[in-house]
Design an enzyme around this catalytic site. Structure first.
Site, PDB file in Angstrom:
ATOM      1  N   SER A 142      -5.391   5.011   7.096  1.00 31.20           N
ATOM      2  CA  SER A 142      -5.674   3.717   7.701  1.00 31.20           C
ATOM      3  C   SER A 142      -6.111   2.755   6.620  1.00 31.20           C
ATOM      4  O   SER A 142      -6.916   3.104   5.751  1.00 31.20           O
ATOM      5  CB  SER A 142      -6.783   3.874   8.746  1.00 31.20           C
ATOM      6  OG  SER A 142      -7.484   2.660   8.876  1.00 31.20           O
ATOM      7  N   LYS A 143      -5.583   1.542   6.702  1.00 29.52           N
ATOM      8  CA  LYS A 143      -5.913   0.548   5.688  1.00 29.52           C
ATOM      9  C   LYS A 143      -7.401   0.206   5.731  1.00 29.52           C
ATOM     10  O   LYS A 143      -7.960  -0.303   4.787  1.00 29.52           O
ATOM     11  CB  LYS A 143      -5.061  -0.708   5.887  1.00 29.52           C
ATOM     12  CG  LYS A 143      -3.686  -0.568   5.245  1.00 29.52           C
ATOM     13  CD  LYS A 143      -2.838  -1.774   5.496  1.00 29.52           C
ATOM     14  CE  LYS A 143      -1.899  -1.506   6.657  1.00 29.52           C
ATOM     15  NZ  LYS A 143      -1.136  -2.667   7.077  1.00 29.52           N
ATOM     16  N   ARG A 144      -8.011   0.516   6.869  1.00 32.81           N
ATOM     17  CA  ARG A 144      -9.436   0.190   7.001  1.00 32.81           C
ATOM     18  C   ARG A 144     -10.347   1.247   6.364  1.00 32.81           C
ATOM     19  O   ARG A 144     -11.542   1.063   6.275  1.00 32.81           O
ATOM     20  CB  ARG A 144      -9.792  -0.001   8.478  1.00 32.81           C
ATOM     21  CG  ARG A 144      -9.309  -1.352   8.989  1.00 32.81           C
ATOM     22  CD  ARG A 144      -9.529  -1.490  10.469  1.00 32.81           C
ATOM     23  NE  ARG A 144      -8.628  -0.624  11.228  1.00 32.81           N
ATOM     24  CZ  ARG A 144      -7.364  -0.944  11.502  1.00 32.81           C
ATOM     25  NH1 ARG A 144      -6.873  -2.086  11.102  1.00 32.81           N
ATOM     26  NH2 ARG A 144      -6.597  -0.118  12.175  1.00 32.81           N
ATOM     27  N   ASP A 145      -9.731   2.367   5.962  1.00 34.36           N
ATOM     28  CA  ASP A 145     -10.520   3.436   5.359  1.00 34.36           C
ATOM     29  C   ASP A 145     -10.888   3.020   3.921  1.00 34.36           C
ATOM     30  O   ASP A 145     -10.133   3.214   2.973  1.00 34.36           O
ATOM     31  CB  ASP A 145      -9.681   4.720   5.349  1.00 34.36           C
ATOM     32  CG  ASP A 145     -10.479   5.901   4.859  1.00 34.36           C
ATOM     33  OD1 ASP A 145     -11.614   5.681   4.386  1.00 34.36           O
ATOM     34  OD2 ASP A 145      -9.987   7.030   4.954  1.00 34.36           O
ATOM     35  N   HIS A 200       0.845  -1.201   0.000  1.00 35.18           N
ATOM     36  CA  HIS A 200       0.000   0.000   0.000  1.00 35.18           C
ATOM     37  C   HIS A 200       0.875   1.244   0.000  1.00 35.18           C
ATOM     38  O   HIS A 200       2.111   1.147  -0.019  1.00 35.18           O
ATOM     39  CB  HIS A 200      -0.982  -0.025   1.177  1.00 35.18           C
ATOM     40  CG  HIS A 200      -0.317  -0.085   2.514  1.00 35.18           C
ATOM     41  ND1 HIS A 200       0.069   1.047   3.205  1.00 35.18           N
ATOM     42  CD2 HIS A 200       0.041  -1.133   3.262  1.00 35.18           C
ATOM     43  CE1 HIS A 200       0.640   0.682   4.329  1.00 35.18           C
ATOM     44  NE2 HIS A 200       0.639  -0.637   4.396  1.00 35.18           N
TER      45      HIS A 200
END
Ligand code: GLU
Length: 486
Positions: free
Chosen positions: A255-258, A18
Site C-alpha cells: 500500500s502506498k500509505r505504508d 512506484h
C-alpha cells in the site's frame, strides 16, 4: 493495419512511479520488446480531480532512468497520438455519438441525487449490487428531444446487451467470464464531455492498435465493460493479462500509505540503487525465468521474457533481495564507473577540498566489495572523515577478551611515526615486522592493531585503513586508547 505487437503502459498522473506501476510498465515493455514490438506510454488524465502536478513528468523521467523507453509517448509522438486522454476528447465524443446513433448507447438526464435515491431504494429492497434503473433507456424520442431542448445536463450511457456472457482468456489466469446481467448500463461520457475510464481505455487501445494489455488484477472486473466496447466497435479485443498482487513481507498488499516501506523509484534512485539492478529485480516480481539463475541484463530479459511464466500467486516485495541484487551490480561495475557513481555521495556529505585524488579513490575502492547502495558509502567512510572519540561497548569487550596487555602497541606506534613516506606498502611491512618482534600472529596481531588504529572491529584491508586514516590521526587514536588503559 499492421500485425506488430504493441503494448502500452497507461498511468493516471495521480502519483509518482512506484514499485507496482513500474512492474506493470516493465512487463508491458519486456513483452513488447520480446516480440520486436512497440511500447507506448499513454497518459490517462481524465480523473481531473486526482491529477497531481509533476506526476506525469516524474513517471516518464523515472521510467527512462530505468531504461524503460517508450517508442511513442507525449513527448515522442508516433502516428497514434495524441497520447494524453484529455487531448482526445473529440475522439471519445465521436464514438459516443456513433453508439448513440446505433442505439448501443443513450442520453441519460438523471441527476446524481436521482441516481443515489434509486440506489438506496434498490438496497432497501434487498439488492446488494444495485445497477442503473434504466429510467432514461425507456424515454421516448419525444421525451429525449424535450430534455435536450431544455438543456438538461446529459451524460451518455452504454446499454449492456442482455443475456450476454463476457469471456476472455487471461494470460495469467486462463479463462475468465462475467455475466452481462450483473453489470448495469454505465456512463461512457459524462455531462462534462469527459469519458469514463472503461470507455476511453477501450477506444484508445483499439485506435492505438494495442495487441496485449498487462495490468494489475484490480482491473479484471473492468474488462467485461471494455469487451462491450470492442463488441460495439465490431473489433477484436487485445489479449489481457491481469497480474497477481505484490505483497509486503507481512504478506499484505503493498500500500502506498505504508510509510515504513520505500516504494517509490525516486527514493531508491536517490539512495544510489542502480537502474539495471531495479530493472532486474522488478522483472522477477510476478514472472520467473526457467532455472535458478536470477541475475539478467536487460537484453537477456528481453530474450527470455514471455507470457508463459507469469506467477499465479502473489509476489513478495523483498527490499533485502533488491539490495542484494544491487550490491552484485555494484561489484560488477568497472572501477572507473564505480568511482564516478559513488563520488557524488561523498561530495554531498563531506568536505573533500583537502583530500588528494589518490586518497579519495582508495577510500571508495576499499568498499567496492561490500557496498550495497551508493548512499551507504557515507556511513562506511565516516571514520575517515570524523575522528572517533571512544570505542563502542562491543568493541571494548572484544578487545578485553584478547590475551596480553597490548603494551606492544607503544612500539608499533613509535615505528609508525618513523615512516617518512606514508604509504600502504610501508605500513604492511611494519605490521609483519611487529608480529615477528612480539611473537604475535593472526587475530592476536591484527585485531588490536585494527581497534587501536581505527576504533573498529571489522573493516577493509588493514594497511589501507591505516594509510587512509592518516599518520597523525592513527597515532592520536592509539595514544588516546593507551591513555584510557583499555
Ligand atoms: N489508467 C489506468 C490505471 O492507472 C490504466 C489501467 C489499464 O492499464 O487499463 O490504473
Amino acid at each position: 493495419m499492421g500485425n506488430k505487437v504493441r503494448l502500452r503502459y497507461a498511468p493516471s498522473p495521480t502519483g509518482y512511479l512506484h514499485i507496482g506501476n513500474t512492474r506493470t510498465a516493465l512487463f508491458n515493455y519486456l513483452l513488447a520488446k520480446h516480440y520486436d514490438g512497440d511500447f507506448i506510454l499513454r497518459i490517462e488524465d481524465t480523473d481531473t480531480e486526482r491529477n497531481v502536478e509533476g506526476a506525469e513528468a516524474s513517471q516518464l523521467d523515472n521510467l527512462r532512468w530505468l531504461g524503460i523507453e517508450p517508442d511513442e509517448t507525449i513527448d515522442k509522438p508516433g502516428k497514434y497520438g495524441p497520447y494524453r486522454q484529455l487531448e482526445r476528447l473529440d475522439i471519445y465524443q465521436k464514438y459516443a455519438e456513433q453508439f448513440l446513433a446505433a442505439k448501443q448507447a443513450y442520453y441519460c438526464f438523471c441527476s446524481s441525487e436521482a441516481l443515489e435515491k434509486s440506489r438506496e431504494e434498490q438496497i432497501a429492497n434487498g439488492n446488494v449490487a444495485p445497477t442503473y434503473d434504466l429510467k432514461c433507456y425507456h424515454l421516448s424520442p419525444e421525451q429525449v428531444a424535450e430534455q435536450l431542448a431544455l438543456g438538461t445536463p446529459k451524460s451518455i450511457r452504454f446499454h449492456v446487451p442482455e443475456n450476454q456472457t463476457y469471456q476472455f482468456n487471461d494470460m495469467v489466469r486462463g479463462a475468465v467470464s462475467f455475466e452481462a446481467k450483473d453489470l448495469g448500463d454505465w456512463i461512457i461520457l459524462k455531462s462534462s464531455g469527459i469519458p469514463t475510464y472503461n470507455f476511453a481505455v477501450a477506444v484508445d487501445d483499439y485506435l492505438m492498435e494495442i495487441t496485449h494489455v498487462i495490468r494489475g488484477e484490480e482491473h479484471i472486473s473492468n474488462t467485461p465493460r471494455q469487451l462491450m466496447i470492442y463488441d460495439a466497435l465490431g473489433v477484436t479485443p487485445p489479449i489481457f493479462g491481469h497480474l497477481t498482487l505484490i505483497v509486503n513481507e507481512q504478506h499484505k498488499k503493498l500500500s502506498k500509505r505504508d510509510g515504513h516501506l520505500m516504494q517509490f523509484i525516486s527514493q531508491y534512485r536517490d539512495l544510489g540503487y542502480l537502474p539495471e539492478a531495479i530493472f532486474n529485480f522488478i522483472a522477477l516480481l510476478g514472472w520467473s525465468p526457467k532455472g535458478e539463475e536470477e541475475i539478467f541484463t536487460k537484453t537477456e530479459l528481453i530474450k527470455i521474457f514471455d507470457e508463459e511464466r507469469f506467477s499465479k500467486s502473489p509476489s513478495m516485495f523483498d527490499v533485502k533481495k533488491l539490495t542484494w541484487i544491487n550490491s552484485l551490480y555494484l561489484k560488477k561495475m568497472t572501477d572507473e564507473d564505480y568511482l564516478a557513481f559513488v563520488r557524488p555521495f561523498l561530495t554531498a556529505a563531506y568536505d573533500l577540498t583537502n583530500k588528494s585524488e589518490g586518497w579519495l579513490e582508495m577510500l571508495m575502492l576499499i568498499f567496492k566489495k561490500e557496498l550495497q547502495y551508493g548512499q551507504e558509502i557515507v556511513e562506511l567512510a565516516k571514520p575517515f572523515f570524523v575522528a572517533p572519540t571512544s570505542l563502542n561497548p562491543a568493541t571494548l569487550t572484544m578487545l578485553k577478551s584478547l590475551p596480553g596487555d597490548h603494551q606492544w602497541l607503544n612500539s608499533f606506534r613509535d615505528d609508525l611515526s618513523k615512516i617518512s613516506d606514508w604509504n600502504e606498502g610501508a605500513i604492511k611491512t611494519l605490521i609483519t615486522e611487529c608480529g615477528q618482534k612480539h611473537q604475535l600472529k593472526g587475530k592476536d596481531l591484527f585485531m588490536p592493531i585494527r581497534i587501536f588504529t581505527s576504533y573498529q572491529e571489522h573493516g577493509p584491508e588493514l594497511a589501507k585503513v591505516i594509510y587512509l586514516i592518516g599518520k597523525e590521526q592513527v597515532i592520536n587514536n592509539i595514544n588516546n586508547l593507551i591513555s584510557k588503559d583499555v
